[in-house]
Motif scaffolding. Structure first.
Motif, PDB file in Angstrom:
ATOM      1  N   ASP A   1     -13.004 -25.378  17.389  1.00 54.11           N
ATOM      2  CA  ASP A   1     -11.783 -24.901  16.732  1.00 54.11           C
ATOM      3  C   ASP A   1     -10.789 -24.232  17.680  1.00 54.11           C
ATOM      4  N   ALA A   2     -11.167 -24.125  18.947  1.00 48.48           N
ATOM      5  CA  ALA A   2     -10.277 -23.445  19.897  1.00 48.48           C
ATOM      6  C   ALA A   2      -8.995 -24.253  20.108  1.00 48.48           C
ATOM      7  N   SER A   3      -7.918 -23.561  20.447  1.00 49.03           N
ATOM      8  CA  SER A   3      -6.646 -24.233  20.719  1.00 49.03           C
ATOM      9  C   SER A   3      -6.704 -24.920  22.080  1.00 49.03           C
ATOM     10  N   VAL A   4      -5.677 -25.704  22.372  1.00 47.53           N
ATOM     11  CA  VAL A   4      -5.603 -26.388  23.672  1.00 47.53           C
ATOM     12  C   VAL A   4      -5.758 -25.390  24.816  1.00 47.53           C
ATOM     13  N   GLU A   5      -5.057 -24.258  24.685  1.00 47.80           N
ATOM     14  CA  GLU A   5      -5.058 -23.274  25.766  1.00 47.80           C
ATOM     15  C   GLU A   5      -6.442 -22.643  25.947  1.00 47.80           C
ATOM     16  N   GLU A   6      -7.129 -22.407  24.806  1.00 45.95           N
ATOM     17  CA  GLU A   6      -8.401 -21.681  24.865  1.00 45.95           C
ATOM     18  C   GLU A   6      -9.602 -22.599  25.072  1.00 45.95           C
TER      19      GLU A   6
ATOM     20  N   ILE B   1     -14.472 -44.661  25.081  1.00 38.87           N
ATOM     21  CA  ILE B   1     -14.180 -43.417  25.795  1.00 38.87           C
ATOM     22  C   ILE B   1     -15.396 -42.496  25.689  1.00 38.87           C
ATOM     23  N   SER B   2     -15.668 -41.761  26.761  1.00 43.85           N
ATOM     24  CA  SER B   2     -16.759 -40.776  26.719  1.00 43.85           C
ATOM     25  C   SER B   2     -16.166 -39.404  27.048  1.00 43.85           C
ATOM     26  N   SER B   3     -17.027 -38.388  27.141  1.00 46.17           N
ATOM     27  CA  SER B   3     -16.523 -37.024  27.352  1.00 46.17           C
ATOM     28  C   SER B   3     -15.765 -36.913  28.673  1.00 46.17           C
ATOM     29  N   ALA B   4     -16.126 -37.738  29.657  1.00 48.16           N
ATOM     30  CA  ALA B   4     -15.428 -37.701  30.948  1.00 48.16           C
ATOM     31  C   ALA B   4     -13.955 -38.078  30.777  1.00 48.16           C
ATOM     32  N   GLY B   5     -13.681 -38.991  29.855  1.00 48.32           N
ATOM     33  CA  GLY B   5     -12.306 -39.392  29.593  1.00 48.32           C
ATOM     34  C   GLY B   5     -11.561 -38.361  28.757  1.00 48.32           C
ATOM     35  N   LEU B   6     -12.252 -37.796  27.760  1.00 49.08           N
ATOM     36  CA  LEU B   6     -11.631 -36.773  26.907  1.00 49.08           C
ATOM     37  C   LEU B   6     -11.208 -35.563  27.719  1.00 49.08           C
ATOM     38  N   ARG B   7     -12.019 -35.245  28.710  1.00 47.16           N
ATOM     39  CA  ARG B   7     -11.748 -34.118  29.588  1.00 47.16           C
ATOM     40  C   ARG B   7     -10.363 -34.257  30.226  1.00 47.16           C
ATOM     41  N   VAL B   8      -9.989 -35.479  30.596  1.00 47.71           N
ATOM     42  CA  VAL B   8      -8.695 -35.703  31.246  1.00 47.71           C
ATOM     43  C   VAL B   8      -7.553 -35.423  30.255  1.00 47.71           C
ATOM     44  N   PHE B   9      -7.724 -35.847  28.999  1.00 49.10           N
ATOM     45  CA  PHE B   9      -6.696 -35.569  27.988  1.00 49.10           C
ATOM     46  C   PHE B   9      -6.522 -34.059  27.800  1.00 49.10           C
ATOM     47  N   LEU B  10      -7.642 -33.337  27.782  1.00 55.38           N
ATOM     48  CA  LEU B  10      -7.553 -31.889  27.591  1.00 55.38           C
ATOM     49  C   LEU B  10      -6.883 -31.218  28.798  1.00 55.38           C
ATOM     50  N   MET B  11      -7.239 -31.665  29.997  1.00 53.53           N
ATOM     51  CA  MET B  11      -6.610 -31.093  31.193  1.00 53.53           C
ATOM     52  C   MET B  11      -5.105 -31.335  31.181  1.00 53.53           C
ATOM     53  N   ALA B  12      -4.713 -32.552  30.791  1.00 55.06           N
ATOM     54  CA  ALA B  12      -3.286 -32.876  30.737  1.00 55.06           C
ATOM     55  C   ALA B  12      -2.589 -32.008  29.695  1.00 55.06           C
ATOM     56  N   ALA B  13      -3.224 -31.852  28.527  1.00 54.06           N
ATOM     57  CA  ALA B  13      -2.627 -31.051  27.457  1.00 54.06           C
ATOM     58  C   ALA B  13      -2.453 -29.601  27.890  1.00 54.06           C
TER      59      ALA B  13
END
Lengths: 112, 155
Positions: B105-110, A53-65
Motif C-alpha cells: 500500500d506504500a506510495s511511489v515515493e515510500e 514480466i517478472s519482479s526484475a522488470g517491475l523494479r525498473v518501472f518503480l525506479m522510473a516512477a
C-alpha cells in the motif's frame, strides 16, 4: 526483448516487446533511466507487445516512477496483457502507477 | 483439454549453474515443458514467473562470490497437477519464513524497491513446501491444472 523509443513534441513513447525478465531488465533500466536523466519527464509506456514480466522488470518501472516523481515528471502505462496485468496487480503497482487501456488514454493522462 | 491429457505423467530435469544466463535457460525450458505437458498458457506463465524469482534469488544471494553452484529444477506433470522442485547447494534459506512481505500500500515515493519476487511465488502457487536436506535447499511448488486457465481471454 525489444525497446523502441519514439520522441513526440511533448513526451516519449516507449514500446516494449517480448519478455522482460532478470536477464534483460538491466538493459531496459539503462535505456529508460538515461532518458529521464537527460530531461525526458513525460513518458508513455506501451506494453501491448510485452508477453512476460517478472519482479526484475517491475523494479525498473518503480525506479522510473520514483525518479520522475522527484522531478515533477509523469509516466503512464498502457496496453497491459492479462498475464502482465496480473503481475502488476499482485505487486500493488496498478494502485500506485498510472495504468490506462490504450495509447490515447495514456497520453491524455499525461496532461490531466 | 481432452480426457487423455489428464492421465499424462511427464518429467523433465534442468541443471543450471549459478550464472546470470541460468534464467534464459530456465525460462526456455519451462516453456518447452509446458508445451510437452500440454499445460494451459496461464499456468505456464505463473510457473515460469515463480521459478524465475526463486532461481534469480538463489543465483544472486545463495553463493559466495566466485563459488560454483548447482541448481537442479525438476518439472513434473502428474495427472491434473503441475509440480516443480528447485534443489540448490547454496546457503540455507527458507523463503517461506525468511522473506519479508512487501508493503503493497506504500506510495511511489515510500515503496521500497525489491522484495516482490518471493511475494509472487507465495501468491501465485497453490502449495509451497520447503525443506533443508543433505545440505541442500529443496523448494517444491504445486499447482492444480484447471480448465479456467486455458488461456482464453475474459475481456
Amino acid at each position: 526483448m525489444d525497446i523502441k523509443i519514439d520522441k513526440h513534441d511533448d513526451h516519449l513513447t516507449v514500446r516494449l516487446a517480448g519478455r522482460l525478465d532478470s536477464s534483460n531488465a538491466g538493459e531496459f533500466e539503462q535505456a529508460l533511466l538515461n532518458r529521464i536523466d537527460a530531461g525526458e519527464l513525460r513518458l508513455v509506456l506501451d506494453l501491448s507487445e510485452l508477453s512476460y514480466i517478472s519482479s526484475a522488470g517491475l523494479r525498473v518501472f518503480l525506479m522510473a516512477a520514483k525518479r520522475l516523481s522527484a522531478r515533477q515528471g509523469r509516466m503512464a502505462l498502457c496496453g497491459l496483457q492479462d498475464n502482465v496485468r496480473e503481475v502488476f496487480e499482485i505487486s500493488g503497482f496498478t494502485a500506485i502507477l498510472t495504468v490506462r487501456a490504450d495509447l490515447a488514454e495514456a497520453r491524455a493522462a499525461l496532461s490531466a | 483439454m481432452g480426457n487423455g491429457s489428464e492421465n499424462m505423467d511427464i518429467e523433465q530435469v534442468i541443471v543450471l549453474e549459478n550464472r546470470p544466463d541460468a534464467i534464459v535457460q530456465l525460462t526456455q525450458a519451462v516453456e518447452t515443458f509446458g508445451d510437452a505437458a500440454a499445460l494451459p498458457p496461464k499456468l505456464v506463465f505463473r510457473l515460469t514467473l515463480a521459478l524465475e524469482e526463486i532461481v534469480t534469488n538463489v543465483v544472486s544471494y545463495g553463493y559466495q562470490p566466485g563459488s560454483k553452484g548447482r541448481i537442479e529444477v525438476t518439472l513434473r506433470r502428474q495427472g491434473d497437477e503441475a509440480q516443480a522442485e528447485v534443489v540448490d547447494d547454496g546457503v540455507q534459506f527458507d523463503p517461506l519464513s525468511e522473506a519479508p512481505t512487501p508493503d503493497l500500500d506504500a506510495s511511489v515515493e515510500e515503496r521500497r524497491i525489491g522484495g516482490l519476487g518471493l511475494h509472487f511465488v507465495k501468491t501465485l502457487m497453490d502449495h509451497i513446501e520447503y525443506r533443508w536436506q543433505d545440505g541442500r535447499n529443496h523448494l517444491k511448488l504445486r499447482q492444480r491444472i484447471s480448465d479456467k486457465d486455458d488461456g482464453h481471454q475474459d475481456r
